[in-house]
Write a protein that holds these residues in place. Structure first.
Motif, PDB file in Angstrom:
ATOM      1  N   VAL A  11       0.840  -1.203   0.000  1.00  0.00           N
ATOM      2  CA  VAL A  11       0.000   0.000   0.000  1.00  0.00           C
ATOM      3  C   VAL A  11       0.875   1.253   0.000  1.00  0.00           C
ATOM      4  O   VAL A  11       0.674   2.175  -0.796  1.00  0.00           O
ATOM      5  CB  VAL A  11      -0.953   0.003   1.212  1.00  0.00           C
ATOM      6  N   ALA A  12       1.861   1.295   0.898  1.00  0.00           N
ATOM      7  CA  ALA A  12       2.748   2.459   0.985  1.00  0.00           C
ATOM      8  C   ALA A  12       3.562   2.623  -0.294  1.00  0.00           C
ATOM      9  O   ALA A  12       3.726   3.728  -0.809  1.00  0.00           O
ATOM     10  CB  ALA A  12       3.677   2.318   2.185  1.00  0.00           C
ATOM     11  N   GLY A  13       4.069   1.509  -0.828  1.00  0.00           N
ATOM     12  CA  GLY A  13       4.870   1.571  -2.044  1.00  0.00           C
ATOM     13  C   GLY A  13       4.083   2.048  -3.241  1.00  0.00           C
ATOM     14  O   GLY A  13       4.585   2.831  -4.062  1.00  0.00           O
ATOM     15  N   PHE A  14       2.841   1.601  -3.357  1.00  0.00           N
ATOM     16  CA  PHE A  14       1.989   2.013  -4.475  1.00  0.00           C
ATOM     17  C   PHE A  14       1.724   3.512  -4.420  1.00  0.00           C
ATOM     18  O   PHE A  14       1.801   4.209  -5.443  1.00  0.00           O
ATOM     19  CB  PHE A  14       0.674   1.236  -4.431  1.00  0.00           C
ATOM     20  N   ILE A  15       1.430   4.023  -3.228  1.00  0.00           N
ATOM     21  CA  ILE A  15       1.175   5.457  -3.074  1.00  0.00           C
ATOM     22  C   ILE A  15       2.418   6.263  -3.434  1.00  0.00           C
ATOM     23  O   ILE A  15       2.339   7.300  -4.113  1.00  0.00           O
ATOM     24  CB  ILE A  15       0.719   5.769  -1.636  1.00  0.00           C
ATOM     25  N   VAL A  16       3.571   5.796  -2.990  1.00  0.00           N
ATOM     26  CA  VAL A  16       4.818   6.508  -3.276  1.00  0.00           C
ATOM     27  C   VAL A  16       5.128   6.511  -4.769  1.00  0.00           C
ATOM     28  O   VAL A  16       5.573   7.522  -5.325  1.00  0.00           O
ATOM     29  CB  VAL A  16       5.981   5.886  -2.480  1.00  0.00           C
ATOM     30  N   LEU A  17       4.900   5.394  -5.436  1.00  0.00           N
ATOM     31  CA  LEU A  17       5.133   5.344  -6.883  1.00  0.00           C
ATOM     32  C   LEU A  17       4.243   6.344  -7.616  1.00  0.00           C
ATOM     33  O   LEU A  17       4.682   7.010  -8.557  1.00  0.00           O
ATOM     34  CB  LEU A  17       4.889   3.931  -7.407  1.00  0.00           C
ATOM     35  N   LEU A  18       3.001   6.457  -7.170  1.00  0.00           N
ATOM     36  CA  LEU A  18       2.096   7.433  -7.780  1.00  0.00           C
ATOM     37  C   LEU A  18       2.619   8.855  -7.564  1.00  0.00           C
ATOM     38  O   LEU A  18       2.589   9.685  -8.486  1.00  0.00           O
ATOM     39  CB  LEU A  18       0.694   7.294  -7.183  1.00  0.00           C
ATOM     40  N   LEU A  19       3.090   9.133  -6.358  1.00  0.00           N
ATOM     41  CA  LEU A  19       3.602  10.471  -6.057  1.00  0.00           C
ATOM     42  C   LEU A  19       4.842  10.785  -6.884  1.00  0.00           C
ATOM     43  O   LEU A  19       4.992  11.899  -7.400  1.00  0.00           O
ATOM     44  CB  LEU A  19       3.930  10.576  -4.568  1.00  0.00           C
ATOM     45  N   ILE A  20       5.724   9.806  -7.007  1.00  0.00           N
ATOM     46  CA  ILE A  20       6.945  10.025  -7.783  1.00  0.00           C
ATOM     47  C   ILE A  20       6.616  10.258  -9.254  1.00  0.00           C
ATOM     48  O   ILE A  20       7.219  11.108  -9.919  1.00  0.00           O
ATOM     49  CB  ILE A  20       7.905   8.828  -7.617  1.00  0.00           C
ATOM     50  N   GLU A  21       5.634   9.498  -9.755  1.00  0.00           N
ATOM     51  CA  GLU A  21       5.203   9.689 -11.138  1.00  0.00           C
ATOM     52  C   GLU A  21       4.611  11.081 -11.347  1.00  0.00           C
ATOM     53  O   GLU A  21       4.678  11.635 -12.440  1.00  0.00           O
ATOM     54  CB  GLU A  21       4.170   8.625 -11.517  1.00  0.00           C
ATOM     55  N   CYS A  22       4.050  11.647 -10.264  1.00  0.00           N
ATOM     56  CA  CYS A  22       3.488  12.997 -10.351  1.00  0.00           C
ATOM     57  C   CYS A  22       4.560  14.078 -10.186  1.00  0.00           C
ATOM     58  O   CYS A  22       4.249  15.277 -10.244  1.00  0.00           O
ATOM     59  CB  CYS A  22       2.409  13.187  -9.281  1.00  0.00           C
ATOM     60  N   GLY A  23       5.798  13.661  -9.950  1.00  0.00           N
ATOM     61  CA  GLY A  23       6.905  14.606  -9.886  1.00  0.00           C
ATOM     62  C   GLY A  23       7.180  15.216  -8.530  1.00  0.00           C
ATOM     63  O   GLY A  23       7.864  16.237  -8.446  1.00  0.00           O
ATOM     64  N   SER A  49       8.857  15.670  -4.782  1.00  0.00           N
ATOM     65  CA  SER A  49      10.242  15.532  -4.342  1.00  0.00           C
ATOM     66  C   SER A  49      10.436  14.258  -3.521  1.00  0.00           C
ATOM     67  O   SER A  49       9.479  13.670  -3.014  1.00  0.00           O
ATOM     68  CB  SER A  49      10.643  16.743  -3.504  1.00  0.00           C
ATOM     69  N   SER A  50      11.691  13.856  -3.375  1.00  0.00           N
ATOM     70  CA  SER A  50      12.004  12.662  -2.593  1.00  0.00           C
ATOM     71  C   SER A  50      11.628  12.847  -1.120  1.00  0.00           C
ATOM     72  O   SER A  50      11.259  11.892  -0.446  1.00  0.00           O
ATOM     73  CB  SER A  50      13.497  12.328  -2.716  1.00  0.00           C
ATOM     74  N   THR A  51      11.699  14.080  -0.644  1.00  0.00           N
ATOM     75  CA  THR A  51      11.340  14.351   0.745  1.00  0.00           C
ATOM     76  C   THR A  51       9.860  14.121   0.987  1.00  0.00           C
ATOM     77  O   THR A  51       9.468  13.493   1.983  1.00  0.00           O
ATOM     78  CB  THR A  51      11.694  15.806   1.121  1.00  0.00           C
ATOM     79  N   VAL A  52       9.028  14.615   0.083  1.00  0.00           N
ATOM     80  CA  VAL A  52       7.580  14.396   0.210  1.00  0.00           C
ATOM     81  C   VAL A  52       7.256  12.918   0.100  1.00  0.00           C
ATOM     82  O   VAL A  52       6.423  12.379   0.845  1.00  0.00           O
ATOM     83  CB  VAL A  52       6.819  15.195  -0.868  1.00  0.00           C
ATOM     84  N   ALA A  53       7.925  12.229  -0.822  1.00  0.00           N
ATOM     85  CA  ALA A  53       7.702  10.793  -0.979  1.00  0.00           C
ATOM     86  C   ALA A  53       8.065  10.052   0.308  1.00  0.00           C
ATOM     87  O   ALA A  53       7.359   9.125   0.727  1.00  0.00           O
ATOM     88  CB  ALA A  53       8.521  10.259  -2.151  1.00  0.00           C
ATOM     89  N   ALA A  54       9.155  10.463   0.945  1.00  0.00           N
ATOM     90  CA  ALA A  54       9.593   9.827   2.187  1.00  0.00           C
ATOM     91  C   ALA A  54       8.567  10.026   3.297  1.00  0.00           C
ATOM     92  O   ALA A  54       8.328   9.130   4.107  1.00  0.00           O
ATOM     93  CB  ALA A  54      10.954  10.372   2.607  1.00  0.00           C
ATOM     94  N   VAL A  55       7.972  11.204   3.351  1.00  0.00           N
ATOM     95  CA  VAL A  55       6.940  11.467   4.361  1.00  0.00           C
ATOM     96  C   VAL A  55       5.765  10.510   4.189  1.00  0.00           C
ATOM     97  O   VAL A  55       5.299   9.887   5.144  1.00  0.00           O
ATOM     98  CB  VAL A  55       6.449  12.928   4.271  1.00  0.00           C
ATOM     99  N   PHE A  56       5.304  10.372   2.959  1.00  0.00           N
ATOM    100  CA  PHE A  56       4.128   9.536   2.712  1.00  0.00           C
ATOM    101  C   PHE A  56       4.421   8.049   2.900  1.00  0.00           C
ATOM    102  O   PHE A  56       3.557   7.308   3.357  1.00  0.00           O
ATOM    103  CB  PHE A  56       3.581   9.801   1.307  1.00  0.00           C
ATOM    104  N   VAL A  57       5.628   7.617   2.558  1.00  0.00           N
ATOM    105  CA  VAL A  57       5.951   6.204   2.723  1.00  0.00           C
ATOM    106  C   VAL A  57       6.051   5.842   4.201  1.00  0.00           C
ATOM    107  O   VAL A  57       5.831   4.689   4.591  1.00  0.00           O
ATOM    108  CB  VAL A  57       7.257   5.836   1.985  1.00  0.00           C
ATOM    109  N   LEU A  58       6.380   6.812   5.046  1.00  0.00           N
ATOM    110  CA  LEU A  58       6.431   6.576   6.484  1.00  0.00           C
ATOM    111  C   LEU A  58       5.055   6.687   7.126  1.00  0.00           C
ATOM    112  O   LEU A  58       4.687   5.869   7.981  1.00  0.00           O
ATOM    113  CB  LEU A  58       7.387   7.574   7.139  1.00  0.00           C
TER     114      LEU A  58
END
Length: 280
Positions: free
Chosen positions: A56-68, A70-79
């Protein structure tokens, strides 16, 4: 600890997984006493729920990364996603564990009183902040190498293996999770370890297919080292948590299992970052 009768009783693996999904996640299923008893007797299946959290966390992060993002925002959501998906169940255990451990009197009854106190003190807040900051920083680092997706799946699965090991070597107390701890023995820990290894192999196979198509052969090899490290660290950290809880509190309860989950994740991710830094 159980004398080996952990697999007896009504229900089966499907019933246990159904109860685990309903209890450990925000997904609500129609479960009854049979399913919950099966879950308590088959706690070694917990790594499956960890992989579900990671997916679940990985899928959300992949979507965020695809939307461009930052790595910091992606890290927040994956946690944060596993926290939300698990209803902050294990996070609550982490804060209680922190409060219980920092009591200075040295008397067991004082440690237990702080552990079970509904108010969160400085020890709980400090422990939670420290563990979360470590995990967040590690996800930030891993996202640079596009390893955040396999890392979260392996880390969340490993965290549940740590819970099983803590339960297997812990002494059951009263209240929440006492039956889980009572029914979980060393045989359960071995089953959890084998199950985690199988799940890690599936994650690795999926990643090397993706990595191969994208030309990330080096990253695919690194994920295999992550999996081996996760098996070792999660097993050792769960045992250490049980050993310390037995000494300080005299038992392992739901708070200790929750803290084992959160602390193991941070430890595993720290090891991942160290290896990734050396690798690249």
């Amino acid at each position: 600890m159980s004398d080996g009768s952990a697999e007896s009783g009504k229900g089966g693996i499907a019933a246990a997984l159904k109860a685990m999904i309903s209890f450990f996640t925000i997904i609500r299923l129609d479960v009854g006493q049979t399913e919950f008893e099966s879950m308590e007797r088959r706690f070694w299946l917990a790594p499956v729920i960890g992989l579900l959290n990671g997916l679940v966390a990985g899928f959300i992060v992949l979507l965020l990364i695809e939307c461009g993002v930052s790595s910091t925002v992606a890290a927040v959501f994956v946690l944060v996603t596993p926290f939300l998906f698990s209803k902050f169940l294990h996070f609550d255990g982490l804060t209680d564990f922190g409060d219980g451990m920092v009591v200075s009197s040295g008397k067991r009854e004082d440690h237990i009183r702080a552990l079970k106190d509904t108010l969160v003190g400085a020890g709980g807040i400090g422990t939670a902040i420290t563990v979360c900051l470590i995990s967040f920083a590690c996800y930030c680092g891993l996202s640079i190498y596009w390893l955040i997706f396999p890392a979260v799946m392996i880390a969340e699965t490993a965290a549940k293996n740590a819970q099983v090991f803590a339960a297997a070597w812990g002494e059951p107390g009263n209240g929440m999770a006492s039956r889980q701890v009572g029914f979980t023995n060393k045989s359960s820990a071995v089953r959890s370890l084998i199950l985690s290894a199988v799940l890690f192999i599936l994650v690795w196979l999926a990643y090397i297919i993706i990595a191969g198509n994208l030309g990330w052969h080096k990253e695919g090899q690194l994920v295999a080292y992550f999996a081996v490290l996760a098996l070792i660290i999660s097993s050792v950290s769960g045992w250490i948590m049980a050993r310390n809880a037995n000494r300080v509190f005299g038992f392992v309860n739901g708070d200790i299992l929750g803290a084992s989950n959160e602390i193991c994740r941070a430890a595993v991710l720290t090891a991942f970052c160290i290896i990734a830094g050396l690798w690249f």
